[in-house]
Design an enzyme around this catalytic site. Structure first.
Site, PDB file in Angstrom:
ATOM      1  N   ASP A 175      14.220  28.133 -12.254  1.00 29.24           N
ATOM      2  CA  ASP A 175      13.027  28.647 -11.586  1.00 29.24           C
ATOM      3  C   ASP A 175      13.255  30.028 -10.966  1.00 29.24           C
ATOM      4  OD1 ASP A 175      11.274  26.305 -11.962  1.00 29.24           O
ATOM      5  OD2 ASP A 175      12.790  25.292 -10.761  1.00 29.24           O
ATOM      6  N   GLU A 216      15.557  30.328  -3.979  1.00 31.76           N
ATOM      7  CA  GLU A 216      16.333  31.534  -3.690  1.00 31.76           C
ATOM      8  C   GLU A 216      16.435  31.719  -2.181  1.00 31.76           C
ATOM      9  OE1 GLU A 216      17.705  33.477  -6.313  1.00 31.76           O
ATOM     10  OE2 GLU A 216      17.042  31.655  -7.350  1.00 31.76           O
TER      11      GLU A 216
END
Length: 521
Positions: free
Chosen positions: A219, A474
Protein backbone atom coordinates in the site's frame (compact mmCIF):
# COMPACT_ATOMS: atom_id res chain seq x y z
CA UNK A 1 -15.23 -27.76 -43.89
CA UNK A 2 -16.60 -25.62 -41.07
CA UNK A 3 -20.16 -24.40 -41.30
CA UNK A 4 -20.99 -20.78 -40.49
CA UNK A 5 -24.14 -18.70 -40.40
CA UNK A 6 -24.12 -14.94 -40.22
CA UNK A 7 -27.51 -14.94 -38.54
CA UNK A 8 -28.68 -16.52 -35.28
CA UNK A 9 -28.93 -20.23 -34.68
CA UNK A 10 -32.48 -21.24 -35.84
CA UNK A 11 -32.81 -23.80 -33.04
CA UNK A 12 -32.14 -21.08 -30.50
CA UNK A 13 -34.71 -18.83 -32.20
CA UNK A 14 -37.32 -21.55 -31.84
CA UNK A 15 -36.67 -21.53 -28.10
CA UNK A 16 -37.31 -17.80 -27.99
CA UNK A 17 -33.67 -16.74 -27.57
CA UNK A 18 -31.84 -15.00 -30.39
CA UNK A 19 -28.10 -15.64 -30.72
CA UNK A 20 -25.48 -13.26 -32.04
CA UNK A 21 -23.20 -15.65 -33.93
CA UNK A 22 -23.19 -19.36 -34.69
CA UNK A 23 -20.51 -21.51 -36.34
CA UNK A 24 -18.89 -24.93 -36.43
CA UNK A 25 -15.14 -25.23 -35.94
CA UNK A 26 -12.53 -27.84 -35.20
CA UNK A 27 -10.28 -28.21 -32.20
CA UNK A 28 -7.06 -26.27 -32.59
CA UNK A 29 -4.99 -29.41 -31.96
CA UNK A 30 -7.16 -32.11 -33.51
CA UNK A 31 -9.17 -31.59 -36.72
CA UNK A 32 -11.22 -34.70 -35.95
CA UNK A 33 -12.80 -33.00 -32.94
CA UNK A 34 -15.52 -30.58 -33.98
CA UNK A 35 -17.55 -28.05 -32.03
CA UNK A 36 -20.65 -25.99 -32.57
CA UNK A 37 -20.06 -22.55 -31.10
CA UNK A 38 -22.73 -19.95 -30.41
CA UNK A 39 -22.23 -16.45 -29.08
CA UNK A 40 -25.06 -14.54 -27.42
CA UNK A 41 -25.05 -11.18 -25.69
CA UNK A 42 -24.07 -12.81 -22.40
CA UNK A 43 -22.42 -16.17 -23.05
CA UNK A 44 -20.25 -18.32 -25.29
CA UNK A 45 -21.69 -21.82 -25.61
CA UNK A 46 -19.57 -24.70 -26.92
CA UNK A 47 -20.96 -28.14 -27.85
CA UNK A 48 -18.85 -31.03 -29.02
CA UNK A 49 -20.31 -32.54 -32.19
CA UNK A 50 -20.54 -36.29 -31.79
CA UNK A 51 -22.50 -39.20 -33.20
CA UNK A 52 -23.32 -40.34 -29.67
CA UNK A 53 -26.71 -39.23 -28.25
CA UNK A 54 -25.28 -37.07 -25.47
CA UNK A 55 -23.47 -33.85 -26.32
CA UNK A 56 -20.95 -32.22 -24.06
CA UNK A 57 -21.88 -28.56 -23.59
CA UNK A 58 -19.90 -25.83 -21.83
CA UNK A 59 -21.25 -22.33 -21.25
CA UNK A 60 -18.87 -19.46 -20.50
CA UNK A 61 -20.25 -16.28 -18.96
CA UNK A 62 -18.88 -13.27 -20.81
CA UNK A 63 -18.45 -11.37 -17.55
CA UNK A 64 -15.50 -13.76 -16.99
CA UNK A 65 -13.88 -13.03 -20.36
CA UNK A 66 -10.89 -10.65 -20.53
CA UNK A 67 -10.17 -10.86 -24.25
CA UNK A 68 -10.04 -12.76 -27.52
CA UNK A 69 -7.56 -12.68 -30.38
CA UNK A 70 -7.40 -14.02 -33.94
CA UNK A 71 -4.21 -15.17 -35.65
CA UNK A 72 -2.62 -17.42 -38.26
CA UNK A 73 -0.98 -20.65 -37.26
CA UNK A 74 2.81 -21.07 -37.11
CA UNK A 75 2.77 -23.38 -40.16
CA UNK A 76 2.67 -21.29 -43.34
CA UNK A 77 1.12 -24.22 -45.23
CA UNK A 78 -1.89 -24.22 -42.89
CA UNK A 79 -4.77 -22.41 -44.62
CA UNK A 80 -6.72 -22.28 -41.40
CA UNK A 81 -6.89 -19.40 -38.93
CA UNK A 82 -7.52 -19.46 -35.19
CA UNK A 83 -9.27 -17.49 -32.49
CA UNK A 84 -8.70 -17.91 -28.76
CA UNK A 85 -10.91 -16.56 -25.98
CA UNK A 86 -9.56 -16.12 -22.44
CA UNK A 87 -11.79 -16.61 -19.42
CA UNK A 88 -11.20 -16.40 -15.66
CA UNK A 89 -14.28 -18.05 -14.15
CA UNK A 90 -14.67 -19.07 -10.53
CA UNK A 91 -13.75 -22.72 -10.14
CA UNK A 92 -13.37 -24.95 -7.12
CA UNK A 93 -9.93 -24.81 -5.57
CA UNK A 94 -7.91 -28.00 -5.63
CA UNK A 95 -8.43 -29.92 -2.37
CA UNK A 96 -10.54 -27.08 -0.98
CA UNK A 97 -14.20 -26.27 -0.47
CA UNK A 98 -13.69 -22.71 -1.71
CA UNK A 99 -13.66 -21.24 -5.21
CA UNK A 100 -11.32 -18.80 -6.95
CA UNK A 101 -10.77 -17.38 -10.41
CA UNK A 102 -8.81 -19.74 -12.63
CA UNK A 103 -7.63 -19.28 -16.18
CA UNK A 104 -9.43 -21.13 -19.00
CA UNK A 105 -8.45 -20.83 -22.66
CA UNK A 106 -10.74 -21.82 -25.54
CA UNK A 107 -9.15 -22.07 -28.97
CA UNK A 108 -10.77 -22.94 -32.31
CA UNK A 109 -9.52 -23.50 -35.86
CA UNK A 110 -11.37 -21.78 -38.70
CA UNK A 111 -11.05 -23.40 -42.16
CA UNK A 112 -14.20 -22.44 -44.02
CA UNK A 113 -12.44 -22.20 -47.40
CA UNK A 114 -9.01 -22.74 -48.87
CA UNK A 115 -8.27 -19.01 -48.76
CA UNK A 116 -6.09 -18.23 -45.70
CA UNK A 117 -7.09 -14.54 -45.74
CA UNK A 118 -10.81 -15.32 -45.77
CA UNK A 119 -10.37 -17.71 -42.85
CA UNK A 120 -8.42 -15.10 -40.90
CA UNK A 121 -11.14 -12.51 -41.55
CA UNK A 122 -13.73 -14.92 -40.18
CA UNK A 123 -11.61 -15.61 -37.10
CA UNK A 124 -11.21 -11.87 -36.59
CA UNK A 125 -14.97 -11.41 -36.90
CA UNK A 126 -15.52 -13.87 -34.07
CA UNK A 127 -12.74 -12.41 -31.94
CA UNK A 128 -14.12 -8.90 -32.38
CA UNK A 129 -17.66 -10.02 -31.53
CA UNK A 130 -16.50 -11.84 -28.39
CA UNK A 131 -14.48 -8.81 -27.26
CA UNK A 132 -17.39 -6.46 -27.85
CA UNK A 133 -19.86 -8.71 -26.05
CA UNK A 134 -17.55 -9.25 -23.06
CA UNK A 135 -16.77 -5.52 -22.83
CA UNK A 136 -20.37 -4.61 -22.07
CA UNK A 137 -20.85 -7.54 -19.70
CA UNK A 138 -19.54 -5.95 -16.51
CA UNK A 139 -20.55 -6.82 -12.95
CA UNK A 140 -23.02 -4.21 -11.71
CA UNK A 141 -24.71 -3.61 -8.41
CA UNK A 142 -27.81 -1.68 -7.47
CA UNK A 143 -27.16 1.73 -5.96
CA UNK A 144 -23.80 2.21 -7.69
CA UNK A 145 -23.28 5.42 -9.66
CA UNK A 146 -21.81 4.49 -13.02
CA UNK A 147 -19.57 6.79 -15.01
CA UNK A 148 -18.20 7.10 -18.53
CA UNK A 149 -14.46 6.75 -18.90
CA UNK A 150 -11.96 6.63 -21.71
CA UNK A 151 -10.66 3.30 -23.02
CA UNK A 152 -7.45 2.03 -21.41
CA UNK A 153 -5.12 2.80 -24.30
CA UNK A 154 -2.01 3.05 -22.12
CA UNK A 155 -1.29 1.92 -18.59
CA UNK A 156 1.74 2.77 -16.49
CA UNK A 157 2.54 0.00 -14.03
CA UNK A 158 4.88 0.89 -11.18
CA UNK A 159 6.53 -2.07 -9.49
CA UNK A 160 8.55 -1.95 -6.28
CA UNK A 161 10.84 -4.98 -6.72
CA UNK A 162 11.73 -4.91 -3.01
CA UNK A 163 8.19 -4.93 -1.58
CA UNK A 164 6.95 -7.82 0.52
CA UNK A 165 9.30 -10.75 0.10
CA UNK A 166 11.00 -9.04 -2.82
CA UNK A 167 8.98 -11.03 -5.35
CA UNK A 168 6.75 -8.33 -6.86
CA UNK A 169 8.47 -8.37 -10.26
CA UNK A 170 8.37 -12.17 -10.42
CA UNK A 171 4.69 -12.15 -9.50
CA UNK A 172 4.02 -9.63 -12.25
CA UNK A 173 5.79 -11.60 -14.97
CA UNK A 174 4.37 -14.90 -13.73
CA UNK A 175 0.71 -13.90 -13.37
CA UNK A 176 -0.19 -10.42 -14.67
CA UNK A 177 1.88 -10.01 -17.82
CA UNK A 178 0.05 -12.83 -19.58
CA UNK A 179 -3.36 -11.49 -18.54
CA UNK A 180 -2.59 -8.08 -20.00
CA UNK A 181 -1.48 -9.77 -23.22
CA UNK A 182 -4.76 -11.69 -23.40
CA UNK A 183 -6.74 -8.51 -22.77
CA UNK A 184 -4.66 -6.53 -25.31
CA UNK A 185 -3.83 -3.86 -22.72
CA UNK A 186 -0.62 -2.03 -23.68
CA UNK A 187 1.47 -0.93 -20.72
CA UNK A 188 4.77 0.51 -19.63
CA UNK A 189 6.53 -1.12 -16.70
CA UNK A 190 8.49 1.12 -14.33
CA UNK A 191 10.67 -0.32 -11.57
CA UNK A 192 11.07 2.00 -8.59
CA UNK A 193 14.52 2.13 -7.06
CA UNK A 194 14.22 4.32 -3.96
CA UNK A 195 11.69 5.77 -1.52
CA UNK A 196 9.49 8.48 -3.07
CA UNK A 197 10.63 7.57 -6.60
CA UNK A 198 6.99 6.99 -7.65
CA UNK A 199 5.95 10.24 -5.96
CA UNK A 200 8.55 12.21 -7.91
CA UNK A 201 7.71 10.46 -11.17
CA UNK A 202 3.96 11.09 -11.18
CA UNK A 203 4.45 14.65 -9.94
CA UNK A 204 6.34 15.46 -13.16
CA UNK A 205 4.88 12.96 -15.63
CA UNK A 206 2.89 13.92 -18.72
CA UNK A 207 -0.33 12.24 -17.66
CA UNK A 208 -1.94 12.74 -21.06
CA UNK A 209 0.08 9.69 -22.13
CA UNK A 210 -1.60 7.46 -19.57
CA UNK A 211 -5.16 6.30 -19.07
CA UNK A 212 -4.43 4.57 -15.76
CA UNK A 213 -1.69 4.30 -13.15
CA UNK A 214 -1.33 0.86 -11.58
CA UNK A 215 0.73 -0.09 -8.53
CA UNK A 216 2.29 -3.54 -8.10
CA UNK A 217 3.52 -3.35 -4.53
CA UNK A 218 2.24 -2.88 -1.02
CA UNK A 219 0.00 0.00 0.00
CA UNK A 220 2.95 2.37 0.56
CA UNK A 221 3.64 2.85 -3.14
CA UNK A 222 0.06 3.91 -3.84
CA UNK A 223 0.38 6.41 -0.98
CA UNK A 224 3.36 7.90 -2.86
CA UNK A 225 1.45 8.06 -6.14
CA UNK A 226 -1.63 9.73 -4.67
CA UNK A 227 0.41 12.38 -2.90
CA UNK A 228 2.52 12.96 -6.01
CA UNK A 229 -0.66 13.59 -8.00
CA UNK A 230 -2.02 15.96 -5.35
CA UNK A 231 1.23 17.96 -5.36
CA UNK A 232 0.86 18.85 -9.05
CA UNK A 233 -0.39 22.24 -10.21
CA UNK A 234 -3.05 20.42 -12.25
CA UNK A 235 -4.00 18.17 -9.34
CA UNK A 236 -7.72 18.49 -10.06
CA UNK A 237 -7.30 16.73 -13.40
CA UNK A 238 -4.41 14.52 -12.29
CA UNK A 239 -6.26 12.92 -9.39
CA UNK A 240 -8.97 11.83 -11.84
CA UNK A 241 -6.50 9.42 -13.46
CA UNK A 242 -7.81 5.93 -12.65
CA UNK A 243 -5.65 4.16 -10.07
CA UNK A 244 -5.18 0.43 -9.76
CA UNK A 245 -3.54 -1.87 -7.23
CA UNK A 246 -1.98 -5.28 -7.73
CA UNK A 247 -0.96 -6.96 -4.46
CA UNK A 248 2.80 -7.34 -4.25
CA UNK A 249 3.54 -6.37 -0.65
CA UNK A 250 2.97 -7.71 2.85
CA UNK A 251 -0.30 -6.08 3.88
CA UNK A 252 -2.14 -5.53 0.56
CA UNK A 253 -5.07 -3.91 2.35
CA UNK A 254 -6.54 -2.04 -0.60
CA UNK A 255 -6.24 -5.06 -2.88
CA UNK A 256 -8.07 -7.18 -0.31
CA UNK A 257 -10.72 -4.48 0.04
CA UNK A 258 -11.31 -4.19 -3.71
CA UNK A 259 -11.66 -7.95 -3.95
CA UNK A 260 -14.15 -7.85 -1.07
CA UNK A 261 -16.19 -5.09 -2.73
CA UNK A 262 -16.56 -7.33 -5.80
CA UNK A 263 -18.56 -9.74 -3.60
CA UNK A 264 -16.18 -12.53 -4.60
CA UNK A 265 -15.23 -15.42 -2.29
CA UNK A 266 -12.27 -14.68 0.00
CA UNK A 267 -8.85 -14.90 -1.66
CA UNK A 268 -5.24 -14.59 -0.59
CA UNK A 269 -1.78 -14.59 -2.13
CA UNK A 270 -1.77 -15.48 -5.85
CA UNK A 271 -5.55 -15.88 -5.92
CA UNK A 272 -5.95 -12.29 -4.74
CA UNK A 273 -3.44 -11.15 -7.35
CA UNK A 274 -5.38 -12.94 -10.07
CA UNK A 275 -8.61 -11.30 -8.92
CA UNK A 276 -7.10 -7.81 -9.03
CA UNK A 277 -5.47 -8.53 -12.39
CA UNK A 278 -8.84 -9.64 -13.75
CA UNK A 279 -10.45 -6.36 -12.65
CA UNK A 280 -7.62 -4.42 -14.29
CA UNK A 281 -8.19 -6.24 -17.57
CA UNK A 282 -11.95 -5.60 -17.43
CA UNK A 283 -11.23 -1.88 -17.13
CA UNK A 284 -13.92 -0.80 -14.64
CA UNK A 285 -13.58 2.45 -12.71
CA UNK A 286 -15.43 3.77 -9.65
CA UNK A 287 -15.01 6.55 -7.11
CA UNK A 288 -12.46 6.45 -4.29
CA UNK A 289 -12.64 8.54 -1.12
CA UNK A 290 -9.48 10.24 0.08
CA UNK A 291 -8.72 11.66 3.52
CA UNK A 292 -6.66 14.80 4.05
CA UNK A 293 -4.25 14.58 6.98
CA UNK A 294 -2.88 17.68 8.76
CA UNK A 295 0.29 17.32 10.82
CA UNK A 296 1.72 19.69 13.44
CA UNK A 297 4.41 20.81 10.99
CA UNK A 298 1.59 22.11 8.73
CA UNK A 299 2.29 19.36 6.24
CA UNK A 300 -0.84 18.11 4.44
CA UNK A 301 -1.01 14.54 3.20
CA UNK A 302 -3.67 12.53 1.41
CA UNK A 303 -4.56 9.04 2.55
CA UNK A 304 -6.62 6.25 0.97
CA UNK A 305 -6.45 3.63 3.72
CA UNK A 306 -5.84 4.50 7.37
CA UNK A 307 -4.49 6.71 10.14
CA UNK A 308 -3.18 4.73 13.12
CA UNK A 309 -1.68 5.51 16.52
CA UNK A 310 -0.61 3.18 19.28
CA UNK A 311 -0.68 -0.60 19.03
CA UNK A 312 -1.54 -0.89 15.31
CA UNK A 313 1.05 1.67 14.22
CA UNK A 314 3.73 0.17 16.45
CA UNK A 315 3.13 -3.32 15.05
CA UNK A 316 3.21 -2.02 11.48
CA UNK A 317 6.54 -0.24 11.87
CA UNK A 318 8.24 -2.61 14.29
CA UNK A 319 7.42 -5.65 12.12
CA UNK A 320 9.38 -4.19 9.19
CA UNK A 321 12.31 -6.31 10.35
CA UNK A 322 10.26 -9.41 9.53
CA UNK A 323 9.33 -8.25 6.01
CA UNK A 324 11.15 -11.20 4.42
CA UNK A 325 8.51 -13.62 5.77
CA UNK A 326 5.62 -11.84 4.02
CA UNK A 327 2.18 -11.22 5.53
CA UNK A 328 2.94 -13.29 8.63
CA UNK A 329 5.17 -10.40 9.75
CA UNK A 330 2.09 -8.71 11.25
CA UNK A 331 1.24 -11.75 13.37
CA UNK A 332 4.83 -11.88 14.61
CA UNK A 333 4.77 -8.15 15.36
CA UNK A 334 1.43 -8.49 17.17
CA UNK A 335 2.73 -11.23 19.44
CA UNK A 336 5.88 -9.26 20.26
CA UNK A 337 3.92 -6.10 21.10
CA UNK A 338 1.35 -8.05 23.15
CA UNK A 339 4.17 -9.35 25.33
CA UNK A 340 4.85 -5.78 26.46
CA UNK A 341 1.47 -4.10 25.98
CA UNK A 342 1.67 -0.32 26.13
CA UNK A 343 -0.83 2.34 27.14
CA UNK A 344 -0.75 5.65 25.26
CA UNK A 345 -2.02 8.91 26.69
CA UNK A 346 -3.74 11.36 24.41
CA UNK A 347 -6.88 13.29 23.54
CA UNK A 348 -9.33 12.26 20.83
CA UNK A 349 -12.22 14.16 19.25
CA UNK A 350 -14.34 13.53 16.17
CA UNK A 351 -17.27 14.79 14.11
CA UNK A 352 -19.97 12.08 13.98
CA UNK A 353 -21.45 11.49 10.55
CA UNK A 354 -24.89 12.54 11.80
CA UNK A 355 -23.50 16.01 12.61
CA UNK A 356 -21.60 16.50 9.35
CA UNK A 357 -22.98 18.83 6.68
CA UNK A 358 -23.61 17.46 3.21
CA UNK A 359 -20.76 18.23 0.83
CA UNK A 360 -20.36 17.59 -2.92
CA UNK A 361 -17.91 14.98 -4.18
CA UNK A 362 -14.47 15.92 -5.41
CA UNK A 363 -13.84 19.00 -3.26
CA UNK A 364 -10.51 19.03 -1.30
CA UNK A 365 -11.26 22.06 0.87
CA UNK A 366 -10.92 21.08 4.55
CA UNK A 367 -14.05 22.93 5.60
CA UNK A 368 -14.64 20.71 8.63
CA UNK A 369 -11.25 21.25 10.25
CA UNK A 370 -10.26 24.20 12.45
CA UNK A 371 -6.59 25.02 12.86
CA UNK A 372 -4.68 22.57 15.02
CA UNK A 373 -4.09 25.41 17.48
CA UNK A 374 -7.85 26.04 17.75
CA UNK A 375 -10.41 24.10 19.83
CA UNK A 376 -12.68 21.68 18.00
CA UNK A 377 -16.22 22.93 17.19
CA UNK A 378 -19.06 22.33 19.64
CA UNK A 379 -20.76 19.71 17.46
CA UNK A 380 -17.70 17.45 17.74
CA UNK A 381 -17.58 14.62 20.27
CA UNK A 382 -14.68 14.76 22.70
CA UNK A 383 -13.65 11.39 24.16
CA UNK A 384 -13.25 11.62 27.92
CA UNK A 385 -10.80 8.73 28.05
CA UNK A 386 -7.14 9.77 27.84
CA UNK A 387 -5.53 6.33 28.11
CA UNK A 388 -5.66 4.29 24.89
CA UNK A 389 -4.20 1.07 23.60
CA UNK A 390 -4.85 2.06 20.00
CA UNK A 391 -6.66 4.52 17.76
CA UNK A 392 -7.40 3.46 14.18
CA UNK A 393 -9.20 5.50 11.54
CA UNK A 394 -9.78 3.37 8.43
CA UNK A 395 -11.72 4.00 5.23
CA UNK A 396 -11.51 0.59 3.50
CA UNK A 397 -12.89 -2.80 4.52
CA UNK A 398 -9.50 -4.45 5.17
CA UNK A 399 -6.44 -3.43 7.16
CA UNK A 400 -4.51 -6.35 5.65
CA UNK A 401 -5.29 -9.40 3.52
CA UNK A 402 -6.40 -11.31 6.61
CA UNK A 403 -7.83 -8.42 8.68
CA UNK A 404 -11.46 -7.67 7.77
CA UNK A 405 -11.73 -4.54 9.85
CA UNK A 406 -14.92 -2.88 8.53
CA UNK A 407 -17.29 -5.45 6.96
CA UNK A 408 -19.72 -2.79 5.75
CA UNK A 409 -17.20 -0.33 4.31
CA UNK A 410 -17.03 0.70 0.65
CA UNK A 411 -14.34 2.61 -1.22
CA UNK A 412 -16.71 5.55 -1.73
CA UNK A 413 -19.03 5.48 1.29
CA UNK A 414 -17.89 8.96 2.45
CA UNK A 415 -16.99 7.67 5.92
CA UNK A 416 -14.03 7.42 8.25
CA UNK A 417 -14.51 4.30 10.36
CA UNK A 418 -13.01 5.15 13.74
CA UNK A 419 -11.98 2.45 16.20
CA UNK A 420 -10.29 2.93 19.54
CA UNK A 421 -9.43 0.60 22.38
CA UNK A 422 -9.18 2.02 25.88
CA UNK A 423 -6.74 1.06 28.58
CA UNK A 424 -7.63 -1.85 30.84
CA UNK A 425 -8.07 -4.45 28.15
CA UNK A 426 -6.18 -7.66 28.87
CA UNK A 427 -3.66 -9.18 26.50
CA UNK A 428 -5.86 -12.24 25.80
CA UNK A 429 -8.87 -10.01 25.11
CA UNK A 430 -6.89 -7.86 22.66
CA UNK A 431 -5.56 -10.95 20.92
CA UNK A 432 -9.12 -12.30 20.64
CA UNK A 433 -10.18 -9.07 18.94
CA UNK A 434 -7.51 -9.37 16.27
CA UNK A 435 -8.21 -13.06 15.75
CA UNK A 436 -11.93 -12.27 15.37
CA UNK A 437 -11.03 -9.54 12.87
CA UNK A 438 -9.86 -12.22 10.45
CA UNK A 439 -13.56 -13.03 9.91
CA UNK A 440 -14.92 -9.53 10.55
CA UNK A 441 -16.42 -10.66 13.86
CA UNK A 442 -14.58 -8.37 16.30
CA UNK A 443 -17.52 -6.02 16.82
CA UNK A 444 -19.62 -8.99 17.93
CA UNK A 445 -17.16 -9.88 20.69
CA UNK A 446 -18.88 -7.51 23.12
CA UNK A 447 -15.56 -6.08 24.30
CA UNK A 448 -16.29 -3.06 26.58
CA UNK A 449 -12.91 -1.50 25.73
CA UNK A 450 -13.58 -1.40 21.96
CA UNK A 451 -15.44 1.63 20.55
CA UNK A 452 -16.51 2.06 16.92
CA UNK A 453 -17.87 5.28 15.40
CA UNK A 454 -18.63 6.49 11.87
CA UNK A 455 -17.18 9.97 11.49
CA UNK A 456 -16.23 12.50 8.83
CA UNK A 457 -13.41 14.28 10.67
CA UNK A 458 -11.24 13.68 13.72
CA UNK A 459 -8.40 15.09 15.79
CA UNK A 460 -5.81 13.16 17.79
CA UNK A 461 -3.42 14.83 20.23
CA UNK A 462 -0.86 12.42 21.72
CA UNK A 463 0.38 13.26 25.21
CA UNK A 464 2.74 10.31 25.66
CA UNK A 465 6.15 10.74 24.08
CA UNK A 466 6.21 7.07 23.08
CA UNK A 467 4.22 5.62 20.24
CA UNK A 468 4.08 6.09 16.50
CA UNK A 469 1.62 7.54 14.00
CA UNK A 470 1.22 5.99 10.57
CA UNK A 471 -0.68 7.07 7.47
CA UNK A 472 -1.39 4.22 5.04
CA UNK A 473 1.26 2.23 6.89
CA UNK A 474 3.92 4.95 6.46
CA UNK A 475 5.33 6.57 9.60
CA UNK A 476 4.78 10.32 9.93
CA UNK A 477 5.81 12.81 12.59
CA UNK A 478 4.53 12.12 16.10
CA UNK A 479 2.30 14.91 17.37
CA UNK A 480 -1.14 16.46 16.95
CA UNK A 481 -2.91 15.32 13.81
CA UNK A 482 -6.35 15.79 12.31
CA UNK A 483 -8.15 14.41 9.29
CA UNK A 484 -11.20 14.91 7.08
CA UNK A 485 -12.88 12.71 4.47
CA UNK A 486 -13.22 13.88 0.85
CA UNK A 487 -15.85 11.72 -0.85
CA UNK A 488 -15.15 10.57 -4.41
CA UNK A 489 -12.02 12.68 -4.86
CA UNK A 490 -10.11 9.99 -6.77
CA UNK A 491 -10.95 7.11 -9.13
CA UNK A 492 -10.24 3.45 -8.57
CA UNK A 493 -10.03 0.47 -10.91
CA UNK A 494 -12.49 -1.98 -9.36
CA UNK A 495 -15.56 -3.98 -10.29
CA UNK A 496 -18.43 -1.62 -9.67
CA UNK A 497 -18.59 0.93 -12.43
CA UNK A 498 -19.14 1.44 -16.11
CA UNK A 499 -16.98 -0.52 -18.53
CA UNK A 500 -14.78 1.17 -21.14
CA UNK A 501 -17.02 1.83 -24.18
CA UNK A 502 -16.71 -1.13 -26.54
CA UNK A 503 -16.90 0.97 -29.69
CA UNK A 504 -13.71 2.85 -28.81
CA UNK A 505 -11.72 -0.02 -27.35
CA UNK A 506 -8.39 -0.17 -29.20
CA UNK A 507 -8.04 -3.20 -31.48
CA UNK A 508 -5.76 -5.99 -30.26
CA UNK A 509 -2.37 -6.42 -31.90
CA UNK A 510 -1.97 -8.89 -34.71
CA UNK A 511 0.65 -10.90 -32.83
CA UNK A 512 0.37 -12.61 -29.45
CA UNK A 513 1.84 -9.69 -27.49
CA UNK A 514 0.56 -6.12 -26.94
CA UNK A 515 2.67 -3.03 -27.39
CA UNK A 516 5.07 -3.18 -24.47
CA UNK A 517 7.86 -1.01 -23.18
CA UNK A 518 9.92 -1.32 -20.03
CA UNK A 519 11.55 1.58 -18.23
CA UNK A 520 14.37 0.61 -15.92
CA UNK A 521 15.45 3.54 -13.73
Amino acid sequence: MEKDASGPDPSRQRNGFVGVLYGEFTDSLNDRVRYSVSLTESALTIKRISSSPGRTKVVFDLTDCVGCRAYRGPDSSDVGAYFTAYFYPFKRRWMSAGVARQRVEQCFRVALVQDPLANLQEAERWAHAIRDASAVQAPRRDGVAYMEVRPPCRVMILVNPHSGRGQALQLFTGHIQGMLTEAAVPYTLVLTEHKNHARELVRKADLTKWDALVIMSGDGLLFEVINGLMEREDWQEAIQTPLGILPGGSGNALAASIHHYSQSPPAWNEELLLSCGFMLCKGLVSSLDLVSIHLASQQRLFSFLSLAWGFVADVDIESEKYRHVGAIRFLMGTLVRLASLRVYQGRLAYLPVREAPKRPQGTPVDSLLPGLDQPVPENWTVVKEEDFVLVLAIYQSHLAEDLWTVPGAMADDGLIHLFYVTAGISRPALLRLFLAMEKGAHLACGCPHLVYEKVTALRLEPISAQGMITVDGEMVEHGPVQAQIHPGLARLISDNAETWPAEVTPPPPAGPFPVLSVLLP
